[in-house]
Write a protein that holds these residues in place. Structure first.
Motif, mmCIF file in Angstrom:
data_model
loop_
_atom_site.group_PDB
_atom_site.id
_atom_site.type_symbol
_atom_site.label_atom_id
_atom_site.label_comp_id
_atom_site.label_asym_id
_atom_site.label_seq_id
_atom_site.Cartn_x
_atom_site.Cartn_y
_atom_site.Cartn_z
ATOM 1 N N UNK A 108 34.492 29.994 30.972
ATOM 2 C CA UNK A 108 35.817 30.609 31.086
ATOM 3 C C UNK A 108 35.688 32.132 30.957
ATOM 4 N N UNK B 72 36.475 37.260 43.287
ATOM 5 C CA UNK B 72 37.626 36.365 43.112
ATOM 6 C C UNK B 72 37.342 34.994 43.674
ATOM 7 N N UNK B 73 36.583 34.946 44.770
ATOM 8 C CA UNK B 73 36.230 33.640 45.307
ATOM 9 C C UNK B 73 35.408 32.862 44.279
ATOM 10 N N UNK C 166 35.699 42.971 45.117
ATOM 11 C CA UNK C 166 36.631 42.086 44.413
ATOM 12 C C UNK C 166 36.837 40.755 45.132
ATOM 13 N N UNK C 167 36.816 40.767 46.462
ATOM 14 C CA UNK C 167 37.088 39.527 47.191
ATOM 15 C C UNK C 167 36.041 38.465 46.863
ATOM 16 N N UNK D 162 41.384 29.166 32.390
ATOM 17 C CA UNK D 162 40.731 29.961 33.428
ATOM 18 C C UNK D 162 41.799 30.576 34.330
ATOM 19 N N UNK D 163 41.403 31.640 35.041
ATOM 20 C CA UNK D 163 42.283 32.197 36.060
ATOM 21 C C UNK D 163 42.002 31.465 37.366
ATOM 22 N N UNK E 237 43.492 38.852 32.628
ATOM 23 C CA UNK E 237 42.483 38.187 31.792
ATOM 24 C C UNK E 237 43.019 37.976 30.381
ATOM 25 N N UNK F 108 36.850 38.304 37.346
ATOM 26 C CA UNK F 108 38.133 38.935 37.681
ATOM 27 C C UNK F 108 38.113 40.413 37.301
ATOM 28 N N UNK F 109 37.659 40.699 36.094
ATOM 29 C CA UNK F 109 37.709 42.078 35.590
ATOM 30 C C UNK F 109 36.685 42.973 36.280
ATOM 31 N N UNK G 45 45.582 34.134 41.097
ATOM 32 C CA UNK G 45 44.842 35.119 41.877
ATOM 33 C C UNK G 45 45.657 35.713 43.026
ATOM 34 N N UNK H 258 35.284 23.795 36.859
ATOM 35 C CA UNK H 258 34.677 24.072 35.544
ATOM 36 C C UNK H 258 34.342 22.792 34.775
ATOM 37 N N UNK I 253 45.040 39.375 44.453
ATOM 38 C CA UNK I 253 44.534 39.574 45.818
ATOM 39 C C UNK I 253 45.374 40.616 46.539
ATOM 40 N N UNK J 66 36.858 28.132 38.466
ATOM 41 C CA UNK J 66 38.026 27.606 37.745
ATOM 42 C C UNK J 66 38.326 26.180 38.177
ATOM 43 N N UNK K 83 34.473 33.462 34.105
ATOM 44 C CA UNK K 83 35.605 33.514 35.038
ATOM 45 C C UNK K 83 36.386 34.823 34.825
ATOM 46 N N UNK K 84 36.608 35.200 33.581
ATOM 47 C CA UNK K 84 37.322 36.453 33.282
ATOM 48 C C UNK K 84 36.519 37.671 33.754
ATOM 49 N N UNK L 220 37.598 31.685 41.483
ATOM 50 C CA UNK L 220 38.480 30.591 41.894
ATOM 51 C C UNK L 220 37.712 29.267 41.945
ATOM 52 N N UNK M 256 43.732 43.884 36.402
ATOM 53 C CA UNK M 256 42.808 42.755 36.270
ATOM 54 C C UNK M 256 42.671 42.318 34.815
#
Lengths: 181, 155
Positions: free
Chosen positions: B82, B38-39, B34-35, A18-19, A9, B89-90, A24, B48, A28, B45, B85-86, B42, A5
């Motif tokens: 942004x 990530x949504x 995580x799901x 942005x990601x 980043x 993810x992380x 993704x 934004x 995923x 992003x 957003x990172x 996404x 991850x």
């Protein structure tokens, strides 16, 4: 240290972007395979001495002179150091496998390892041989997590089929071997 | 870079142990969330620019701030979003901490930038997130948690 991850980043930050959806997809998939990764790491953690100590012993058995006076594993103090190093390398491989990224192995284990071994007079050929045996044992154990005598219930409850990740684990051992060679 | 997984590995490494069951459970827990994260990442992003424009309009609507600073404010809001957003993810506040919060007080104080403008902008974004129009409830919670974290750090 990075994982799958944070690797994404850091890559996105270098571009100042942005990601989004495109980036993704692979993450995923990484999440979907999480149980496999976790169970494979668990399989290593439950077979530490089976992998590390046996690999070092195996390497010594192939070179019996090592434990004789004048050998590199004589006296026991040096044999103990050798056993300890096998376990340390295996530990960093297990971290890399859990993270899905080799940076922890590179930064904290391999960086300077060859120079240290050269300075201490550790025979690289034999160290590489021990890593090769660890690689074979790890691949066998990970491949076998869901069948045979070593079948065990993974953290996911019903045991993941970890075969698919054995190649990734092997690649981390290859990284150790190539950095030593 | 701090993330959900690297935090666990750093702790295990400091203790010199292999990942044990509690480490693996911590990693699994972060993968389970995580799901939703990530949504949120996404959706953030893809929206934004709209989110930034809306927040900017809200901040400058009452004439409290000099309109000349508008473009720079837009750039900074975009930058922080942004980083959020990172973080999504992380699975950790690492990216915000390392790239957005460390040193920010000193920079704002030296340059005389009013932090209240940013706090207003991020509070506005937090209030405006709409479930389920924008994202799922769990995703929205992850997003709002990070907005709150940033607001607290700037306050």
């Amino acid at each position: 240290m990075l994982d799958a991850f944070s690797r994404a980043v850091v890559g996105a930050d270098a571009k100042g972007a942005c990601l989004g959806s495109a980036d993704l997809a692979s993450l995923r998939q990484h999440v979907a395979d999480a149980n496999i990764r976790i169970d494979a790491t668990n399989a290593i953690a439950q077979h530490i001495s089976c992998i590390a100590a046996d690999a070092v012993s195996g390497m010594v058995c192939e070179n019996t002179g090592m434990t004789q006076p004048g050998g590199n594993c004589y006296p026991t103090r040096r044999m103990a150091a050798c056993l300890r190093d096998g376990e340390i390398i295996l530990r960093y491989v297990s971290y890399a496998l859990l993270a899905g990224d080799a940076s922890v192995l590179d930064d904290r284990c391999l960086n300077g390892l060859k120079e240290t071994y050269d300075a201490l007079g550790v025979p690289i050929k034999n160290a590489v041989r021990a890593v090769e045996i660890m690689k074979a044992a790890t691949v066998a154990i990970i491949t076998d997590t869901n069948s045979g005598p070593s079948a065990f219930q993974g953290i996911s409850g019903n045991g993941s089929d970890c075969q698919g990740i054995a190649a990734e684990a092997a690649s981390y051992f290859d990284r150790v071997i190539s950095s030593l060679s | 870079m701090k993330s959900a997984v690297t935090t666990v590995i750093t702790a295990a490494d400091a203790a010199g142990r292999f990942p044990d069951i509690s480490d693996l459970k911590a990693v699994k827990a972060s993968f389970d969330r995580a799901a939703a994260r990530m949504e949120a990442a996404e959706k953030l992003a893809s929206g934004i620019d709209n989110v930034t424009a809306d927040a900017l309009k809200a901040v400058y609507s009452d004439g409290k701030y000099d309109i000349a600073t508008r473009d720079k404010c837009a750039r900074d809001i975009n930058h922080y979003l942004r980083l959020i957003n990172y973080c999504l993810i992380a699975g950790s506040t690492g990216p915000l901490d390392e790239w957005g919060i460390a040193g920010v007080r000193e920079v704002f104080r030296t340059l005389g930038i009013p932090t209240s403008a940013y706090i207003e902008a991020f509070s506005y974004i937090r209030e405006r997130v709409c479930v389920p129009r924008d994202m799922d409830e769990q995703a929205a919670n992850e997003f709002k948690d990070l907005l709150n974290y940033l607001i607290n750090a700037l306050s």
